[in-house]
Motif scaffolding. Structure first.
Motif, PDB file in Angstrom:
ATOM      1  N   GLY A  74      57.065  36.310  48.405  1.00 36.51           N
ATOM      2  CA  GLY A  74      56.548  37.517  47.780  1.00 36.51           C
ATOM      3  C   GLY A  74      55.245  37.285  47.042  1.00 36.51           C
ATOM      4  N   HIS A  75      55.122  36.134  46.389  1.00 36.91           N
ATOM      5  CA  HIS A  75      53.896  35.806  45.665  1.00 36.91           C
ATOM      6  C   HIS A  75      52.721  35.674  46.625  1.00 36.91           C
ATOM      7  N   HIS A  76      52.937  34.994  47.741  1.00 39.35           N
ATOM      8  CA  HIS A  76      51.868  34.809  48.725  1.00 39.35           C
ATOM      9  C   HIS A  76      51.419  36.160  49.279  1.00 39.35           C
ATOM     10  N   ALA A  77      52.385  37.016  49.596  1.00 42.40           N
ATOM     11  CA  ALA A  77      52.053  38.344  50.120  1.00 42.40           C
ATOM     12  C   ALA A  77      51.285  39.154  49.087  1.00 42.40           C
ATOM     13  N   ALA A  78      51.746  39.116  47.845  1.00 39.45           N
ATOM     14  CA  ALA A  78      51.082  39.884  46.790  1.00 39.45           C
ATOM     15  C   ALA A  78      49.640  39.439  46.605  1.00 39.45           C
ATOM     16  N   MET A  79      49.408  38.138  46.621  1.00 39.25           N
ATOM     17  CA  MET A  79      48.058  37.617  46.382  1.00 39.25           C
ATOM     18  C   MET A  79      47.080  38.042  47.476  1.00 39.25           C
ATOM     19  N   LEU A  80      47.582  38.293  48.671  1.00 36.59           N
ATOM     20  CA  LEU A  80      46.701  38.720  49.760  1.00 36.59           C
ATOM     21  C   LEU A  80      46.094  40.098  49.505  1.00 36.59           C
ATOM     22  N   ALA A  81      46.720  40.874  48.609  1.00 37.07           N
ATOM     23  CA  ALA A  81      46.198  42.202  48.280  1.00 37.07           C
ATOM     24  C   ALA A  81      45.351  42.187  47.008  1.00 37.07           C
ATOM     25  N   ASN A  82      45.174  41.020  46.398  1.00 36.00           N
ATOM     26  CA  ASN A  82      44.370  40.885  45.172  1.00 36.00           C
ATOM     27  C   ASN A  82      44.778  41.909  44.113  1.00 36.00           C
ATOM     28  N   PRO A  83      46.042  41.898  43.701  1.00 32.47           N
ATOM     29  CA  PRO A  83      46.526  42.927  42.777  1.00 32.47           C
ATOM     30  C   PRO A  83      45.921  42.790  41.383  1.00 32.47           C
ATOM     31  N   GLN A  84      45.638  43.931  40.776  1.00 35.11           N
ATOM     32  CA  GLN A  84      45.091  43.977  39.426  1.00 35.11           C
ATOM     33  C   GLN A  84      45.997  44.843  38.548  1.00 35.11           C
ATOM     34  N   SER A  85      46.128  44.433  37.300  1.00 31.44           N
ATOM     35  CA  SER A  85      46.933  45.204  36.363  1.00 31.44           C
ATOM     36  C   SER A  85      46.448  46.652  36.317  1.00 31.44           C
ATOM     37  N   GLY A  86      47.395  47.571  36.362  1.00 29.90           N
ATOM     38  CA  GLY A  86      47.057  48.987  36.334  1.00 29.90           C
ATOM     39  C   GLY A  86      47.004  49.634  37.697  1.00 29.90           C
ATOM     40  N   GLN A  87      46.996  48.838  38.756  1.00 31.16           N
ATOM     41  CA  GLN A  87      46.990  49.406  40.097  1.00 31.16           C
ATOM     42  C   GLN A  87      48.392  49.859  40.496  1.00 31.16           C
ATOM     43  N   VAL A  88      48.459  50.524  41.650  1.00 31.59           N
ATOM     44  CA  VAL A  88      49.728  51.057  42.152  1.00 31.59           C
ATOM     45  C   VAL A  88      50.001  50.465  43.528  1.00 31.59           C
ATOM     46  N   ALA A  89      51.224  49.972  43.716  1.00 28.06           N
ATOM     47  CA  ALA A  89      51.632  49.415  45.005  1.00 28.06           C
ATOM     48  C   ALA A  89      52.810  50.207  45.554  1.00 28.06           C
ATOM     49  N   LEU A  90      52.827  50.386  46.864  1.00 31.77           N
ATOM     50  CA  LEU A  90      53.964  50.964  47.569  1.00 31.77           C
ATOM     51  C   LEU A  90      54.618  49.851  48.367  1.00 31.77           C
ATOM     52  N   VAL A  91      55.913  49.640  48.136  1.00 32.26           N
ATOM     53  CA  VAL A  91      56.663  48.600  48.841  1.00 32.26           C
ATOM     54  C   VAL A  91      57.682  49.279  49.739  1.00 32.26           C
ATOM     55  N   GLY A  92      57.616  48.996  51.017  1.00 30.13           N
ATOM     56  CA  GLY A  92      58.552  49.553  51.976  1.00 30.13           C
ATOM     57  C   GLY A  92      59.731  48.636  52.181  1.00 30.13           C
ATOM     58  N   GLY A  93      60.876  48.995  51.630  1.00 28.01           N
ATOM     59  CA  GLY A  93      62.094  48.224  51.831  1.00 28.01           C
ATOM     60  C   GLY A  93      62.523  47.439  50.612  1.00 28.01           C
ATOM     61  N   ALA A  94      63.764  47.664  50.158  1.00 25.35           N
ATOM     62  CA  ALA A  94      64.294  46.968  48.984  1.00 25.35           C
ATOM     63  C   ALA A  94      65.298  45.896  49.366  1.00 25.35           C
ATOM     64  N   GLY A  95      65.015  45.207  50.476  1.00 26.98           N
ATOM     65  CA  GLY A  95      65.770  44.008  50.796  1.00 26.98           C
ATOM     66  C   GLY A  95      65.303  42.866  49.910  1.00 26.98           C
ATOM     67  N   PRO A  96      65.795  41.646  50.150  1.00 25.22           N
ATOM     68  CA  PRO A  96      65.435  40.522  49.285  1.00 25.22           C
ATOM     69  C   PRO A  96      63.932  40.316  49.134  1.00 25.22           C
ATOM     70  N   ILE A  97      63.191  40.321  50.235  1.00 27.45           N
ATOM     71  CA  ILE A  97      61.754  40.059  50.134  1.00 27.45           C
ATOM     72  C   ILE A  97      61.023  41.237  49.495  1.00 27.45           C
ATOM     73  N   GLY A  98      61.435  42.459  49.794  1.00 27.92           N
ATOM     74  CA  GLY A  98      60.824  43.610  49.148  1.00 27.92           C
ATOM     75  C   GLY A  98      61.031  43.591  47.646  1.00 27.92           C
ATOM     76  N   LEU A  99      62.243  43.268  47.212  1.00 25.32           N
ATOM     77  CA  LEU A  99      62.543  43.200  45.785  1.00 25.32           C
ATOM     78  C   LEU A  99      61.762  42.087  45.099  1.00 25.32           C
TER      79      LEU A  99
END
Length: 353
Positions: free
Chosen positions: A161-186
């Protein structure tokens, strides 16, 4: 020692095999806990996939099935090979479960998760966490300090999950949509929340929707069978759309929704492993200049991920939904995750139970 061995599709056996021998530069680890991964389920149902077939041995491990399974594991150092420094017998550790060649262009650039010969311990050979003991080169062993060993077993999927998140260069205050609440989505959502991102999660299962909210990794959960996900996201983003999205289902309709729900110039990261071809509305990708990115495993993510857990920014306890022994691996673990997956997030296996 006892180990869960893959002998072919739908054929996993608990067997007595010789314990691995310590070698120079390596660390012997007594297994505490090992998580059952979605890729283990794919191997069981559809494999061999990452596991090599006899006559086509893995180029780095030299092994083909039967192999010992399990790559999400924690344990205690029991012995140190010649030349190993910085670790001590009794240390709590986790393993970054790789085979890489160290010679290809990707390895030399530091992107060893893209190694042309890459394989995973617990799939490509080298022993595995669904056993009593394993021996791993020191490079891949990470101390976790006082993190409880059951929680530590989830650091491997959290690193995905960390590797995937870093690929989107997330910044505090932004909004993310996550498709699927399985283990990796969570767990991807847990990383995003730790970084100050507002998380909207799309999920059908009532149990998984509840887990996303009760664990605190999602700010909003939307059920696509009851609500329009795109309109819901727009209502939370002043009509603009999400800054990033993460596909964690391998369901084409989910991918389509993510592309529709993000703002122009957003990043959509595909995290799940697909066993079939997907279709993409390229016209929408082009007109919105969306960056469509694939993510596989992790590279250099474990230290940062371990720190997120140590600091308390990520709490892994809520995601442990079952604990079983090796003998219950198939009938209790695999059966639950295949046929009743809405009731479980992460089932841990211990050779001591």
């Amino acid at each position: 020692m006892r180990a869960a061995r893959f002998h072919g599709q739908r054929d996993i056996r608990i067997e007595d095999i010789p314990a691995p021998e310590l070698r120079p530069g390596a660390v012997a680890i007594d297994i505490a806990w090992c998580g059952i991964c979605g890729s283990d389920l794919h191997e069981f149902l559809e494999g061999p996939i990452f596991i090599s077939e006899p006559g086509h041995e893995h180029p780095l491990s030299g092994e083909s099935y039967p192999v010992t399974m399990g790559h999400e594991f924690s344990g205690t150092v029991s012995a140190l090979g010649e030349g190993v420094t910085g670790l001590a017998v009794g240390d709590s550790v986790i393993v970054e479960p790789y085979f890489v060649c160290n010679e290809c262009a990707q390895c030399k650039a530091g992107h060893y998760n893209l190694c042309v010969k890459m394989g995973f311990i617990g799939l490509a050979g080298g022993g595995g966490g669904l056993s009593e003991k394993v021996v791993v080169d020191q490079r891949w062993v990470h101390p976790v300090g006082d993190i409880p060993l059951d929680e530590a077993a989830l650091i491997e999927p959290l690193s995905v999950g960390h590797h995937a998140a870093m690929l989107a260069n997330p910044q505090s205050g932004q909004v993310a949509l996550v498709g699927g609440a399985g283990p990796i989505g969570l767990l991807t959502s847990a990383v995003l929340k730790a970084l100050g991102v507002t998380v909207i999660m799309s999920e059908l299962s009532e149990a998984r929707k509840e887990k996303a909210l009760s664990s605190g990794v999602a700010d909003f959960v939307v059920d696509p069978s009851k609500e329009d996900v795109v309109e819901f996201v727009k209502s939370k983003t002043n009509g603009v759309g999400a800054d990033m999205a993460f596909e964690c289902t391998s369901v084409n309709a989910v991918l389509d929704t993510l592309i529709e729900a993000v703002r122009p110039r957003a990043t959509v990261v595909i995290v799940s492993i697909w066993s079939k071809r997907a279709s993409v509305d390229v016209h929408k990708v082009v007109l919105k200049e969306i960056a469509l990115v694939g993510s596989i495993a992790y590279a250099n993510d474990h230290p940062a991920t371990i720190e997120l857990v140590k600091s308390g920014k990520v709490d892994l306890k809520p995601f442990i939904t079952g604990k079983i022994g090796l003998d219950g691996l198939v009938n209790e673990g695999f059966d639950t995750l295949i046929n009743h997956n809405e009731t479980a997030v992460k089932i841990l296996v211990s050779p001591a139970l």
